[in-house]
Design an enzyme around this catalytic site. Structure first.
Site, PDB file in Angstrom:
ATOM      1  N   GLY A 124       5.795  54.782 -14.703  1.00 40.23           N
ATOM      2  CA  GLY A 124       4.473  55.152 -15.214  1.00 40.23           C
ATOM      3  C   GLY A 124       3.825  54.022 -15.985  1.00 40.23           C
ATOM      4  O   GLY A 124       4.443  52.985 -16.235  1.00 40.23           O
ATOM      5  N   ALA A 157       4.449  47.569 -22.969  1.00 39.67           N
ATOM      6  CA  ALA A 157       5.355  47.494 -24.106  1.00 39.67           C
ATOM      7  C   ALA A 157       4.609  47.400 -25.438  1.00 39.67           C
ATOM      8  O   ALA A 157       4.960  48.097 -26.402  1.00 39.67           O
ATOM      9  CB  ALA A 157       6.288  46.298 -23.935  1.00 39.67           C
ATOM     10  N   LYS A 189       4.784  48.034  -7.489  1.00 42.23           N
ATOM     11  CA  LYS A 189       3.447  47.851  -8.092  1.00 42.23           C
ATOM     12  C   LYS A 189       3.339  46.452  -8.704  1.00 42.23           C
ATOM     13  O   LYS A 189       2.249  45.893  -8.780  1.00 42.23           O
ATOM     14  CB  LYS A 189       3.112  48.968  -9.090  1.00 42.23           C
ATOM     15  CG  LYS A 189       4.087  49.129 -10.239  1.00 42.23           C
ATOM     16  CD  LYS A 189       3.806  48.217 -11.386  1.00 42.23           C
ATOM     17  CE  LYS A 189       5.024  48.099 -12.259  1.00 42.23           C
ATOM     18  NZ  LYS A 189       4.857  47.189 -13.393  1.00 42.23           N
ATOM     19  N   ASP A 226       0.736  53.225 -12.783  1.00 38.70           N
ATOM     20  CA  ASP A 226       1.366  51.963 -13.160  1.00 38.70           C
ATOM     21  C   ASP A 226       0.654  50.780 -12.494  1.00 38.70           C
ATOM     22  O   ASP A 226       0.523  49.700 -13.081  1.00 38.70           O
ATOM     23  CB  ASP A 226       2.850  51.997 -12.777  1.00 38.70           C
ATOM     24  CG  ASP A 226       3.682  51.048 -13.619  1.00 38.70           C
ATOM     25  OD1 ASP A 226       3.112  50.327 -14.464  1.00 38.70           O
ATOM     26  OD2 ASP A 226       4.912  51.005 -13.420  1.00 38.70           O
ATOM     27  N   ARG A 258       2.160  39.818 -16.443  1.00 38.28           N
ATOM     28  CA  ARG A 258       2.524  38.538 -15.837  1.00 38.28           C
ATOM     29  C   ARG A 258       2.280  38.487 -14.342  1.00 38.28           C
ATOM     30  O   ARG A 258       1.909  37.448 -13.798  1.00 38.28           O
ATOM     31  CB  ARG A 258       3.999  38.247 -16.147  1.00 38.28           C
ATOM     32  CG  ARG A 258       4.212  37.961 -17.616  1.00 38.28           C
ATOM     33  CD  ARG A 258       5.656  37.994 -18.017  1.00 38.28           C
ATOM     34  NE  ARG A 258       6.156  39.353 -18.115  1.00 38.28           N
ATOM     35  CZ  ARG A 258       7.256  39.704 -18.774  1.00 38.28           C
ATOM     36  NH1 ARG A 258       7.969  38.792 -19.389  1.00 38.28           N
ATOM     37  NH2 ARG A 258       7.652  40.955 -18.816  1.00 38.28           N
ATOM     38  N   ASN A 259       2.449  39.602 -13.643  1.00 34.60           N
ATOM     39  CA  ASN A 259       2.223  39.591 -12.196  1.00 34.60           C
ATOM     40  C   ASN A 259       0.748  39.400 -11.882  1.00 34.60           C
ATOM     41  O   ASN A 259       0.371  38.649 -10.992  1.00 34.60           O
ATOM     42  CB  ASN A 259       2.753  40.891 -11.583  1.00 34.60           C
ATOM     43  CG  ASN A 259       4.247  40.993 -11.738  1.00 34.60           C
ATOM     44  OD1 ASN A 259       4.992  40.348 -11.022  1.00 34.60           O
ATOM     45  ND2 ASN A 259       4.704  41.779 -12.710  1.00 34.60           N
ATOM     46  N   GLU A 267       8.224  39.205 -12.063  1.00 36.66           N
ATOM     47  CA  GLU A 267       9.195  39.998 -11.298  1.00 36.66           C
ATOM     48  C   GLU A 267       8.710  40.370  -9.906  1.00 36.66           C
ATOM     49  O   GLU A 267       9.511  40.662  -9.019  1.00 36.66           O
ATOM     50  CB  GLU A 267       9.538  41.279 -12.069  1.00 36.66           C
ATOM     51  CG  GLU A 267      10.485  41.041 -13.234  1.00 36.66           C
ATOM     52  CD  GLU A 267      10.844  42.344 -13.924  1.00 36.66           C
ATOM     53  OE1 GLU A 267       9.929  43.084 -14.316  1.00 36.66           O
ATOM     54  OE2 GLU A 267      12.040  42.617 -14.068  1.00 36.66           O
TER      55      GLU A 267
HETATM   56  N1  LIG Z   1       6.658  44.712 -20.717  1.00 40.14           N
HETATM   57  C1  LIG Z   1       6.259  45.883 -20.274  1.00 40.14           C
HETATM   58  O1  LIG Z   1       5.151  46.364 -20.595  1.00 40.14           O
HETATM   59  C2  LIG Z   1       7.156  46.692 -19.373  1.00 40.14           C
HETATM   60  C3  LIG Z   1       6.780  47.981 -19.095  1.00 40.14           C
HETATM   61  C4  LIG Z   1       7.592  48.772 -18.301  1.00 40.14           C
HETATM   62  C5  LIG Z   1       8.752  48.224 -17.774  1.00 40.14           C
HETATM   63  N2  LIG Z   1       9.076  46.954 -18.024  1.00 40.14           N
HETATM   64  C6  LIG Z   1      10.304  46.446 -17.413  1.00 40.14           C
HETATM   65  O2  LIG Z   1      11.306  46.306 -18.395  1.00 40.14           O
HETATM   66  C7  LIG Z   1      12.163  45.211 -18.044  1.00 40.14           C
HETATM   67  C8  LIG Z   1      12.184  44.250 -19.214  1.00 40.14           C
HETATM   68  O3  LIG Z   1      10.868  43.733 -19.345  1.00 40.14           O
HETATM   69  P1  LIG Z   1      10.317  43.105 -20.669  1.00 40.14           P
HETATM   70  O4  LIG Z   1       8.849  43.156 -20.604  1.00 40.14           O
HETATM   71  O5  LIG Z   1      11.028  43.664 -21.846  1.00 40.14           O
HETATM   72  O6  LIG Z   1      10.741  41.576 -20.447  1.00 40.14           O
HETATM   73  P2  LIG Z   1      11.111  40.457 -21.521  1.00 40.14           P
HETATM   74  O7  LIG Z   1      10.989  39.172 -20.784  1.00 40.14           O
HETATM   75  O8  LIG Z   1      10.361  40.622 -22.778  1.00 40.14           O
HETATM   76  O9  LIG Z   1      12.651  40.746 -21.813  1.00 40.14           O
HETATM   77  C9  LIG Z   1      13.580  40.585 -20.778  1.00 40.14           C
HETATM   78  C10 LIG Z   1      14.921  41.130 -21.194  1.00 40.14           C
HETATM   79  O10 LIG Z   1      15.823  40.930 -20.091  1.00 40.14           O
HETATM   80  C11 LIG Z   1      16.881  40.074 -20.505  1.00 40.14           C
HETATM   81  N3  LIG Z   1      17.193  39.158 -19.406  1.00 40.14           N
HETATM   82  C12 LIG Z   1      16.323  38.338 -18.754  1.00 40.14           C
HETATM   83  N4  LIG Z   1      16.981  37.613 -17.835  1.00 40.14           N
HETATM   84  C13 LIG Z   1      18.285  37.985 -17.918  1.00 40.14           C
HETATM   85  C14 LIG Z   1      19.464  37.585 -17.235  1.00 40.14           C
HETATM   86  N5  LIG Z   1      19.445  36.671 -16.253  1.00 40.14           N
HETATM   87  N6  LIG Z   1      20.627  38.176 -17.585  1.00 40.14           N
HETATM   88  C15 LIG Z   1      20.659  39.121 -18.557  1.00 40.14           C
HETATM   89  N7  LIG Z   1      19.580  39.538 -19.241  1.00 40.14           N
HETATM   90  C16 LIG Z   1      18.412  38.967 -18.921  1.00 40.14           C
HETATM   91  C17 LIG Z   1      16.373  39.320 -21.723  1.00 40.14           C
HETATM   92  O11 LIG Z   1      17.434  38.885 -22.511  1.00 40.14           O
HETATM   93  C18 LIG Z   1      15.520  40.399 -22.393  1.00 40.14           C
HETATM   94  O12 LIG Z   1      16.336  41.279 -23.122  1.00 40.14           O
HETATM   95  C19 LIG Z   1      11.556  44.562 -16.803  1.00 40.14           C
HETATM   96  O13 LIG Z   1      12.250  44.957 -15.650  1.00 40.14           O
HETATM   97  C20 LIG Z   1      10.125  45.078 -16.792  1.00 40.14           C
HETATM   98  O14 LIG Z   1       9.574  45.181 -15.500  1.00 40.14           O
HETATM   99  C21 LIG Z   1       8.328  46.169 -18.839  1.00 40.14           C
END
Ligand SMILES: NC(=O)c1ccc[n+]([C@@H]2O[C@H](COP(=O)([O-])OP(=O)(O)OC[C@H]3O[C@@H](n4cnc5c(N)ncnc54)[C@H](O)[C@@H]3O)[C@@H](O)[C@H]2O)c1
Length: 347
Positions: free
Chosen positions: A145, A149, A200, A258, A267-268, A296
């Site tokens: 959804g 963050a 997405k 989403d 970022r995308n 991603e």
């Molecule tokens: N930022 C958003 O608004 C948001 C919203 C929904 C879902 N997400 C998803 O949540 C996940 C985390 O996103 P984020 O925004 O917190 O990213 P971020 O870049 O802020 O944090 C990434 C996290 O993943 C870990 N990480 C990265 N590469 C790694 C590796 N090779 N091995 C182990 N750990 C690793 C980092 O240490 C960190 O804890 C992603 O899959 C993202 O798509 C993010």
């Protein structure tokens, strides 16, 4: 049910989720991976989290990468909130602790290749990994959804969707996490939530390309962006069906919702904007990677190509926009024209 939740990954989303959990009365353990030391340092110093710009929720306990067992000690729930590329390694290290929890929430968005070259949805890959170690995981709740963050961290209104094949677990979890600002609907369609969450990001690149083109030409290309959006939704429906999901997942919060938020920022979308402005896709990706900005949607697109081939190659004819994105990533000459060709009706 409030008790203790262990959030694995102290990036933007992991740290953001501390806000609704703390507000809902949970003890929150936030564990940073070996890549997160600088993020934990900022939180310890009381500074805003570097990725969200929001100060971490009061009372959140912080755990460094060598304190994983402590972070999971007594946890009722676990949340995996690392980038998709890190999911297997983090889950592998955390298997024993996770297996003792009631449910495992997954916010990571992407796919996981296995050693045979097959591509799996993340929950399937996590269950396979656990089975290899003779461990069974609790029900996995796919969190999807439109959830940014920084907005979740700041307690702005957010509608998530929790997808779990065990609907009772999804409902219990939603009730235990809901706050005035953060609510979630439930679905048994784990696979649908997962494929929409991953794809997405891929389609948001095309929305960014239309915006970047507008910047370059100094005239809006909103019509192209809207046509791309509509085609992306059609293709999310096709892909959701492909993995056995419910098309309504694609037309609801997990898909359309989403896609909308991801196409506004993130970022995308920024990667797409750079391509639309005229930067070659490879250069834009290298620059963003160097700035620690993981896009991603790029690995997701390449893995999803294999996923589609694994399931049913016949559906490629119904995925013209996805085909165009793959061409753009492989450096086609005129990315915007390639996208337009894919989304405008044929003459
Ligand atoms: N930022 C958003 O608004 C948001 C919203 C929904 C879902 N997400 C998803 O949540 C996940 C985390 O996103 P984020 O925004 O917190 O990213 P971020 O870049 O802020 O944090 C990434 C996290 O993943 C870990 N990480 C990265 N590469 C790694 C590796 N090779 N091995 C182990 N750990 C690793 C980092 O240490 C960190 O804890 C992603 O899959 C993202 O798509 C993010």
């Amino acid at each position: 049910m409030p008790g203790t939740v262990s959030i694995l990954g102290a990036g933007a989303m992991g740290s953001a989720l501390a806000t609704p959990f703390r507000t809902a009365g949970w003890n929150v353990h936030l564990w940073g991976t070996w890549l997160d030391d600088h993020l934990l340092d900022a939180c310890r110093a009381g500074r805003p989290h570097p990725r969200t710009g929001v100060v971490l929720a009061d009372g959140t306990r912080l755990f460094a990468s060598d304190q994983l067992d402590d972070a999971l000690d007594g946890a009722d729930l676990a949340v995996v909130a690392v980038a998709s590329v890190g999911v297997r390694e983090v889950v592998r290290r955390a298997l024993a602790g996770i297996s003792r929890t009631r449910a495992l929430l997954l916010t990571s968005k992407g796919f996981a290749p296995d050693e045979h070259g097959r591509v799996r949805l993340l929950p399937d890959a996590m269950r396979d990994l656990a089975a290899e170690h003779g461990i069974s995981l609790p029900p996995i709740v796919a969190v999807g959804g439109p959830c940014k963050a920084d907005e979740v961290a700041a307690s702005r209104w957010t509608a998530a969707v929790f997808g779990c094949t065990d609907l009772g677990t999804a409902l219990d979890t939603v009730k235990a996490v809901a706050t005035d600002a953060y609510r979630a609907e439930v679905t048994a369609d784990e696979a649908g939530v997962e494929i929409c969450a991953a794809m997405k990001n891929v389609y948001a690149i095309t929305l960014g390309i239309a915006d970047g083109l507008g910047e370059r030409r100094k005239e809006p290309h909103h019509d192209l962006k809207a046509a791309s959006f509509a085609q992306a939704v059609r293709e999310l429906v096709v892909l959701t069906r492909l993995v056995g999901g419910d098309p309504q997942t694609a037309t609801g919060l997990a898909g359309v919702g989403d896609l909308e938020v991801t196409g506004l920022s993130g970022r995308n979308k920024i990667f797409g904007v750079r391509i639309g402005r005229g930067e070659p896709a490879g250069n834009a990706l290298d620059a963003m990677t160097a700035a620690e900005q993981t896009v991603e949607g790029v690995p997701a697109a390449r893995l999803a190509r294999t996923l589609v081939d694994q399931h049913d190659r016949a559906v490629w004819s119904r995925l013209p926009l996805f085909t165009a994105i793959l061409d753009v990533l492989d450096s086609c000459e005129d990315p915007a024209a390639r996208i337009a060709d894919a989304v405008l009706p044929t003459v």
